[in-house]
Scaffold this motif. Structure first.
Motif, PDB file in Angstrom:
ATOM      1  N   GLY A  52       0.805  -1.213   0.000  1.00 21.03           N
ATOM      2  CA  GLY A  52       0.000   0.000   0.000  1.00 21.03           C
ATOM      3  C   GLY A  52       0.837   1.260   0.000  1.00 21.03           C
ATOM      4  O   GLY A  52       0.335   2.340  -0.320  1.00 21.03           O
ATOM      5  N   LYS A  55       3.579   1.092  -4.000  1.00 22.03           N
ATOM      6  CA  LYS A  55       2.572   0.478  -4.856  1.00 22.03           C
ATOM      7  C   LYS A  55       3.161  -0.094  -6.146  1.00 22.03           C
ATOM      8  O   LYS A  55       2.696  -1.102  -6.661  1.00 22.03           O
ATOM      9  CB  LYS A  55       1.493   1.515  -5.198  1.00 22.03           C
ATOM     10  N   CYS A 167      -9.134  -5.592   0.085  1.00 17.65           N
ATOM     11  CA  CYS A 167      -9.111  -4.150  -0.166  1.00 17.65           C
ATOM     12  C   CYS A 167     -10.533  -3.601   0.020  1.00 17.65           C
ATOM     13  O   CYS A 167     -11.475  -4.084  -0.627  1.00 17.65           O
ATOM     14  CB  CYS A 167      -8.610  -3.849  -1.573  1.00 17.65           C
ATOM     15  N   ASN A 230      -5.985  -5.989   7.011  1.00 18.82           N
ATOM     16  CA  ASN A 230      -6.122  -4.840   6.136  1.00 18.82           C
ATOM     17  C   ASN A 230      -6.806  -3.699   6.891  1.00 18.82           C
ATOM     18  O   ASN A 230      -6.900  -3.731   8.120  1.00 18.82           O
ATOM     19  CB  ASN A 230      -6.928  -5.233   4.885  1.00 18.82           C
TER      20      ASN A 230
END
Length: 342
Positions: A52, A55, A167, A230
């Motif tokens: 994250g 990237k 995500c 996440n």
């Protein structure tokens, strides 16, 4: 803008030997008490950069000098992805959190594979793959094909592969967090030849019933570890201290801390040692890191803690971990894994 500027600086430093040595002199720290071999991979310390941040896999040259023991790049998708419309990143300073709505922005697996071709890494590098954030992939079959393309393209690079099914910022939500659909995905990925360890990255908002089903499915396929966790989509958390919280995006940092701890603890006990756990969410200090390790995490990842505390925090955490281990009379960090859950 700050993220892009820091990436540019990291690329510049990582491209020059003097830049790497200078950064290492400022920020590096090593101690044998922190070294582990996990799934055949040597880790100098347990603190990694979470997917994250890097990237497009541009920072692999400088990350070892910053003090990380490993790093995960991506998430990388089957096609190039521009991400969600701006604004898509907010600071929540009172909550020590970020609201993130990037939407899997990246240059796509083929371009990133070209960038990594022939590169040698000084620390283990994980490759996080996800499905392209686009309307076509709302269809399950298309989404699986996209994952498989990214997985197959990126498999030659890095030391392990993470399948990011959590995500919170993509069209269609998180379909592969549904146990039945996750099984369809893993069954397809299982057919792709690889000798590298595979992790799946879970949401902190998952129910215990779904966790139980996912763990049983993971045991049937080539899954070696779980990343906990996440970003959270919850907006009713007591730890939220900022008055204005964007309705879009997932929340990171201290707002995920307890959710991550709970999932680490549950999977460590429920999994019976079957899965290597990487703890992610709310790591700002050695105390945070040590708590997650004692709950069952073998490795840790961070982004938000580094953004709020500064890049020196990575080596501060490692130094603090070494001191905590010695205080507890332990000779290696592996001896601390799960001690509060046995």
């Amino acid at each position: 803008m700050v993220h892009d500027k820091m990436t540019d600086m990291g690329v510049f430093l990582g491209d020059h030997e003097i830049g790497k040595k200078f950064t290492d002199c400022l920020l590096g720290y090593e101690n044998k008490i922190l070294e582990q071999n996990i799934l055949g991979i040597d880790f100098k310390n347990p603190i990694g950069l979470s997917a994250g941040f890097d990237k497009d896999a541009k920072l692999t040259g400088i990350l070892p000098s910053v003090g990380f023991g490993f790093a995960e790049v991506g998430s990388i998708t089957g096609k190039a992805c521009p991400g969600n419309p701006k604004p898509r990143l907010w600071r929540l300073p009172k909550s020590k959190s970020l609201a993130v709505y990037y939407g899997l922005k990246n240059e796509g697996c083929e371009k990133i594979a070209e960038r990594l071709k022939g590169k040698k890494f000084d620390i283990p590098i994980g490759i996080s793959v996800a499905m392209t954030n686009c309307l076509d992939n709302v269809e399950t079959e298309n989404g699986i094909a996209d994952y498989a393309h990214a997985f197959r393209t990126m498999e030659p690079y890095g030391d392990y592969i993470t399948v990011n099914v959590s995500c919170p910022n993509a069209l269609g939500g998180q379909p592969f967090m549904i146990p039945g659909k996750l099984e369809l995905l893993l069954k397809t990925l299982d057919k792709i030849k690889t000798s590298k360890p595979i992790f799946i990255k879970l949401s902190p908002d998952i129910s215990k019933q779904d966790i139980d089903e996912i763990l049983e499915i993971a045991k049937k396929y080539r899954v070696h570890g779980i990343i906990c966790t996440n970003l959270t989509k919850k907006r009713d958390l007591e730890k939220i201290k900022d008055e204005k919280v964007p309705s879009k995006g997932g929340l990171s940092g201290k707002l995920v801390d307890e959710l991550s701890d709970n999932l680490i603890s549950y999977i460590y006990k429920k999994g019976g040692g079957r899965f290597v756990i990487i703890g992610s969410g709310g790591v700002f200090s050695a105390k945070d890191a040590y708590r997650k390790i004692r709950l069952g995490a073998s490795l840790l990842q961070m982004i938000t803690g580094m953004i709020y505390e500064g890049p020196q925090v990575i080596s501060e955490i490692n130094q603090g971990l070494a001191e905590l281990l010695k205080k507890d009379g332990l000779n290696n960090i592996s001896q601390a894994i799960g001690v509060d859950n046995k």
